[in-house]
Design a protein around this motif. Structure first.
Motif, mmCIF file in Angstrom:
data_model
loop_
_atom_site.group_PDB
_atom_site.id
_atom_site.type_symbol
_atom_site.label_atom_id
_atom_site.label_comp_id
_atom_site.label_asym_id
_atom_site.label_seq_id
_atom_site.Cartn_x
_atom_site.Cartn_y
_atom_site.Cartn_z
ATOM 1 N N TYR A 11 8.538 -14.821 77.664
ATOM 2 C CA TYR A 11 7.169 -15.183 77.303
ATOM 3 C C TYR A 11 6.395 -14.084 76.586
ATOM 4 O O TYR A 11 5.381 -14.357 75.950
ATOM 5 C CB TYR A 11 6.392 -15.614 78.548
ATOM 6 C CG TYR A 11 6.907 -16.887 79.178
ATOM 7 C CD1 TYR A 11 7.013 -18.062 78.437
ATOM 8 C CD2 TYR A 11 7.287 -16.925 80.515
ATOM 9 C CE1 TYR A 11 7.486 -19.227 79.008
ATOM 10 C CE2 TYR A 11 7.748 -18.094 81.104
ATOM 11 C CZ TYR A 11 7.857 -19.243 80.340
ATOM 12 O OH TYR A 11 8.317 -20.403 80.903
ATOM 13 N N GLU B 117 13.145 -22.671 78.040
ATOM 14 C CA GLU B 117 12.930 -22.320 79.445
ATOM 15 C C GLU B 117 14.121 -22.660 80.345
ATOM 16 O O GLU B 117 14.089 -22.387 81.549
ATOM 17 C CB GLU B 117 11.678 -23.034 79.979
ATOM 18 C CG GLU B 117 10.384 -22.599 79.303
ATOM 19 C CD GLU B 117 9.175 -23.386 79.753
ATOM 20 O OE1 GLU B 117 8.158 -22.761 80.117
ATOM 21 O OE2 GLU B 117 9.245 -24.631 79.751
ATOM 22 N N GLY C 251 3.773 -18.314 80.800
ATOM 23 C CA GLY C 251 4.437 -19.589 80.573
ATOM 24 C C GLY C 251 3.586 -20.627 79.879
ATOM 25 O O GLY C 251 4.089 -21.661 79.460
#
Length: 320
Positions: free
Chosen positions: A53, A10, A271
């Motif tokens: 994602y 991320e 996420g």
């Protein structure tokens, strides 16, 4: 969305968010209109989030399943139940805090809800034994299931454990027997049973709450006979090859759906569930109420047969 601890994959998102904040600060300080630049960067951020994602590699899903801020059983109970009364003890040895259970109402309907419970910090993890139950935890779970059967209450199990506690004391008190007993007894329950893997589903420690009419998995949960690190240690004598093992083991929801180990995947917020616990609980609640509405139409004998047929179909094989 909550500001949670970032996972390695991320980092590009955080860098782009930082750039957006920097442009906004410059715009404010210099009294300049940079709204077009900000809008362009925010669009780029949304596209990057979607691309990251939408197709997560196996190891990234493992990391999300293990996220320290991922919602636990008690988190979901607090969000989906109007009331919840926790019940304690196995009536034989002790109360195991690694498994919680009790009676909760969802839209006015009473359910017996049982699940693994891990901690958020060191103190909680010590109390909860890091979510790894002793045999008394499984015996407590079975006691509550039999109570639910007696009073005709549907049973909801939330699975989130690395596995049953493998210590000497647990083995002395009959860890394997307690898990095996749960498997046998759950197979014959005459009330609807639904299990949802909400985080890690590790080995027999998870399966002891997993013999259900319907088994769901959250999108980024894992379900396996052994941890990737344990598999790597056995196969290649090197726990650092856990990522390779995870890919070979096919432990994520999409893999297990193909093998019919689970019945459906519950989608997560973008996420991961930890990004928005309230929204995730709302999604989960919808699946729970819908599936129980269907299962409640089956008779006790039909529920047992339904469960038997479900597990009979697991996996693929070729006949010569």
């Amino acid at each position: 969305m909550s500001q949670s601890k970032l996972l390695p994959f991320e980092q590009p998102l955080e860098q782009l968010r930082g750039k957006i904040e920097e442009v906004k600060r410059v715009s404010q300080a210099a009294d300049l209109d940079m709204s077009d630049e900000v809008a362009s960067l925010e669009q780029k951020l949304a596209q990057l989030e979607q691309s990251i994602y939408d197709d997560l590699p196996v190891w990234d899903r493992v990391q999300i399943a293990r996220h320290a801020e991922r919602p636990t059983t008690l988190d979901y109970i607090s969000h989906i139940c109007e009331e919840f009364i926790e019940l304690h003890g196995d009536r034989s040895y002790a109360d195991d805090a690694a498994i919680i259970g009790g009676i909760g109402t969802i839209d006015g309907v009473a359910y017996t809800i049982i699940g693994h419970q891990r901690g958020r910090n060191t103190k909680e993890n010590i109390k909860r034994n890091f979510g790894m139950p002793h045999p008394e935890g499984y015996r407590k779970a079975l006691r509550l299931m039999k109570q639910a059967e007696k009073f005709n209450r549907p049973i909801l199990c939330l699975i989130d454990t690395k596995g049953a506690y493998p210590g000497k004391a647990a083995e002395e008190r009959g860890q394997s027997e307690a898990i095996a007993r749960n498997l046998v007894e759950m197979a014959g329950l005459t009330v609807p049973v639904v299990s949802i893997v909400i985080g890690e589903g590790g080995s027999g420690g998870a399966l002891a709450l997993g013999v259900a009419n319907v088994v769901y998995m959250l999108e980024n949960a894992t379900y396996s006979v052994i941890s990737p690190e344990g598999a790597a240690s056995i196969l290649w004598k090197d726990a650092s090859l856990a990522q390779k093992a995870a890919e070979a083991m096919q432990i994520t929801a999409p893999h297990l759906l193909k093998l019919a180990v689970i019945d459906e995947i519950i989608p997560e917020v973008l996420g991961g569930a930890h990004k928005d616990m309230t929204q995730q609980a709302t999604i989960l609640k919808g699946y729970v109420t819908d599936v129980f509405a269907t299962l409640q139409q089956l008779s006790p004998d039909e529920l047992v047969t339904h469960r038997y047929e479900k597990f009979k179909k697991i996996g693929h094989f070729l006949e010569e």
